[in-house]
Design a protein around this motif. Structure first.
Motif, short mmCIF file in Angstrom:
data_model
loop_
_atom_site.label_atom_id
_atom_site.label_comp_id
_atom_site.label_asym_id
_atom_site.label_seq_id
_atom_site.Cartn_x
_atom_site.Cartn_y
_atom_site.Cartn_z
N VAL A 253 0.78 -1.17 0.06
CA VAL A 253 -0.04 0.15 0.05
C VAL A 253 0.71 1.28 0.04
CG1 VAL A 253 -1.69 1.16 1.48
CG2 VAL A 253 -1.87 -1.22 1.21
N LYS A 254 1.90 1.37 0.74
CA LYS A 254 2.98 2.17 0.74
C LYS A 254 3.55 2.58 -0.74
CE LYS A 254 4.26 2.19 5.74
NZ LYS A 254 5.39 1.77 6.77
N LEU A 255 3.81 1.39 -1.16
CA LEU A 255 4.27 1.67 -2.72
C LEU A 255 3.31 2.14 -3.42
CD1 LEU A 255 6.51 1.24 -4.86
CD2 LEU A 255 5.60 -1.16 -4.93
N ALA A 256 2.19 1.71 -3.42
CA ALA A 256 1.12 2.30 -4.41
C ALA A 256 0.74 3.78 -4.12
CB ALA A 256 -0.33 1.55 -4.28
N ILE A 257 0.81 4.13 -2.72
CA ILE A 257 0.69 5.54 -2.30
C ILE A 257 1.58 6.34 -2.94
CG2 ILE A 257 0.09 7.18 -0.60
CD1 ILE A 257 -1.24 5.09 0.78
N GLY A 258 2.87 5.86 -2.77
CA GLY A 258 4.12 6.50 -2.98
C GLY A 258 4.29 6.63 -4.50
N THR A 259 3.96 5.65 -5.64
CA THR A 259 3.71 5.91 -6.74
C THR A 259 2.77 6.88 -7.14
OG1 THR A 259 4.22 3.43 -6.88
CG2 THR A 259 3.47 4.63 -8.90
N VAL A 260 1.57 6.88 -6.68
CA VAL A 260 0.65 8.05 -7.00
C VAL A 260 1.23 9.58 -6.68
CG1 VAL A 260 -1.75 9.06 -6.34
CG2 VAL A 260 -1.47 6.52 -6.72
#
Lengths: 328, 239
Positions: A91-98
């Protein structure tokens, strides 16, 4: 370069399907070292494809694309430290990507107006300066931890080793970059960008909205490069200014594109594969020779094959077809 | 009916006034020639009409709408196409693709672009070279490619900037035929041309400018008999 409409031949679709199937199976057949090599080819080959969304079509050669790469890595990494620790790393990776996409978008739009009004070497130098400014900011202000570096959370997925996992993430980004490039190339925007690369003033006189099209290509290229930075940061697990704001990354993107063939889909990928295998395998024990070899290849390509290996292949194909048709 | 109105147009380059308070109107579906000695300001005028240069003062009205200072791609989209004095093709693209670009981005957008491309290639007698890269064309073919691209943009007004410069007699005749065909299709032509024989042959009206000012305006036989025009071209007797 062909930015003009026409169906993609069935043979290309078939070949792509075979290559994709092979790419999916590879990490289960190769050693970890070989998978790491393949990771680099996918990441940097894919980023070279993103680089040429502007540089390949329009001849606006960015010498500072590492700016967006580093921006992505730092944005996602610093954000991960601020997020609720109970969140999963995925989830952190997904939020970070956005977040990185948003930041790259804003940064690209902010500098587009001044830099895209420059042409040739002036644009190249402006982009180089932009990358240096961002690198200096991350080193100068403590909040960025650029000098000392900082860790990123370790992403793990059951059933896959870390190298296999990041191989698949890089593959996903690689495919995305190719899909966007092919779409761009076959669209009206691609046709307009191709004309801008050959004569920008004439392109405008023929009704092509040159400023808008350059902006679209620049922003797409920046955003996809930033995503590469995010994934690269997570794959390293620890980043600093020196590990992501690297001028050699910018130069390598140009080298891979030139070596393989500018403006083609396969060119940057072939270029990346050749150079990465050459420098890391063939010269693996001669680290000091890497940069010298890179420089020598660049000079040789400019002199002997300015349109890259794809250009040579096309020339050979045209000659063969000409001979078959009885043309001189 | 007036298609183009130039009102008090001025363009200053630092100390030089290339165009000074120039006014004239162009009738729809006519061929109007702009003539004058080198440095008279003809190309500067075309650059301002096509949006490449912004005027220092004055107005340009096209089909009743203000286009002064508009970006070149917007001007093209409104229906003004330009064929350049020095041919500026996209060198790596084939003749066909050069024309296809104009058909895609011109006044009517990509609608019927393939048919438009075919028509423009046919009118300009370029079928034989359609697959050649533009960089391989002779000067005569390059001039016709300029006109083909302009036609493919489906303009209502064509700015033809010295389309016969550097051509031999046969090539000049071919270009004249193309201009006549364009005019017959209902397109207004504003022509800059040095070759007075060509101007006399094709023009409904001739405007003579010198040092950025209009010095004569009328039919070819009228303006070329005016003393001011003779002086501008040949120099004042005894000077």
């Amino acid at each position: 370069m062909d930015a003009f409409n026409g169906r993609i031949p069935a043979g290309i679709w078939g070949l792509s399907a075979v290559l994709l199937a092979a790419a999916v199976m590879l990490p289960f057949m190769l050693s970890p070292f070989q998978i790491r090599l393949a990771q680099q080819i996918l990441l940097f080959g894919g980023m070279a494809v993103a680089w040429q969304m502007l540089g390949g079509f329009t001849n606006y050669w960015s010498f500072g694309h590492t700016a967006f790469f580093g921006l992505g890595a730092f944005a996602a990494g610093l954000l991960a430290q601020q997020l609720d620790p109970s969140l999963s790393v995925a989830v952190k990776l997904a939020i970070g990507t956005v977040f990185a996409i948003g930041l790259a978008l804003v940064a690209a739009l902010a500098i587009a107006i001044p830099v895209l009004n420059l042409r040739g070497i002036y644009f190249a130098i402006a982009m180089l300066a932009f990358a240096e400014i961002l690198a200096e900011i991350t080193k100068t202000f403590d909040a960025f931890h650029g000098t000392s570096g900082f860790p990123l959370p370790a992403l793990l997925v059951p059933g896959l080793t870390k190298v296999q996992l990041f191989y698949f993430l890089f593959l996903l980004l690689f495919l995305t970059n190719i899909a966007v490039f092919v779409w761009l190339r076959r669209s009206r925007i691609g046709m307009g960008l191709t004309c801008i690369g050959q004569d920008e003033d004439t392109a405008a006189m023929l009704g092509i909205p040159t400023e808008r099209y350059k902006l679209v290509a620049f922003v797409l290229s920046a955003v996809l490069t930033a995503i590469g930075g995010v994934l690269y940061g997570y794959s390293l697990g620890f980043i600093s200014t020196g590990s992501v704001f690297r001028i050699d990354i910018s130069l390598n993107l140009i080298l891979y594109t030139m070596l393989g063939g500018i403006g083609t889909v396969a060119g940057p990928i072939i270029g990346a594969a050749l150079m990465i295998v050459l420098t890391q395998v063939v010269l693996g024990n001669l680290l000091d020779l890497h940069m010298m070899l890179t420089g020598a290849v660049l000079i040789a390509m400019v002199i002997l094959a300015p349109k890259g290996l794809m250009g040579l292949a096309r020339k050979a194909w045209d000659r063969r077809r000409g001979a078959a048709e009885g043309r001189p | 009916m007036t298609i183009l109105s130039i009102e008090g147009l001025t363009r200053q380059f630092k100390g030089l006034r290339a165009i000074q308070d120039l006014s004239f109107a162009v009738e729809s579906k006519s061929i109007t020639s702009i003539v004058g000695p080198n440095g008279a300001g003809k190309s500067t005028l075309f650059n301002m009409i096509s949006g490449y240069l912004k005027p220092t003062a004055g107005h340009i009205l096209f089909e009743g709408r203000e286009i002064t200072g508009k970006a070149p791609h917007l001007v093209c989209g409104m229906g003004i196409a330009r064929a350049f004095q020095i041919a500026k093709p996209f060198p790596e693209l084939s003749v066909e693709k050069n024309v296809l670009v104009a058909a895609t981005f011109g006044r009517l957008g990509p609608r019927d672009r393939q048919a438009t491309t075919e028509h423009a290639i046919e009118v300009c007698h370029l079928a034989e070279w359609r697959h050649q890269p533009a960089s391989a064309l002779s000067i005569g073919n390059l001039r016709r490619l300029e006109l083909a691209r302009a036609i493919a943009a489906r303009p209502t007004l064509l700015l033809a900037d010295e389309p016969c410069a550097g051509l031999n007699e046969t090539e000049t005749r071919e270009v004249i035929d193309v201009l006549s065909t364009i005019r017959k299709s209902g397109v207004t032509v504003l022509l800059v041309e040095h070759d007075i024989k060509v101007v006399r042959r094709v023009s409904d009206r001739v405007i003579v400018i010198e040092a950025g000012r209009k010095i004569a305006d009328g039919t070819a036989s009228q303006v070329f008999s005016e003393q001011a025009v003779i002086d501008a071209y040949l120099g004042t007797a005894g000077a």
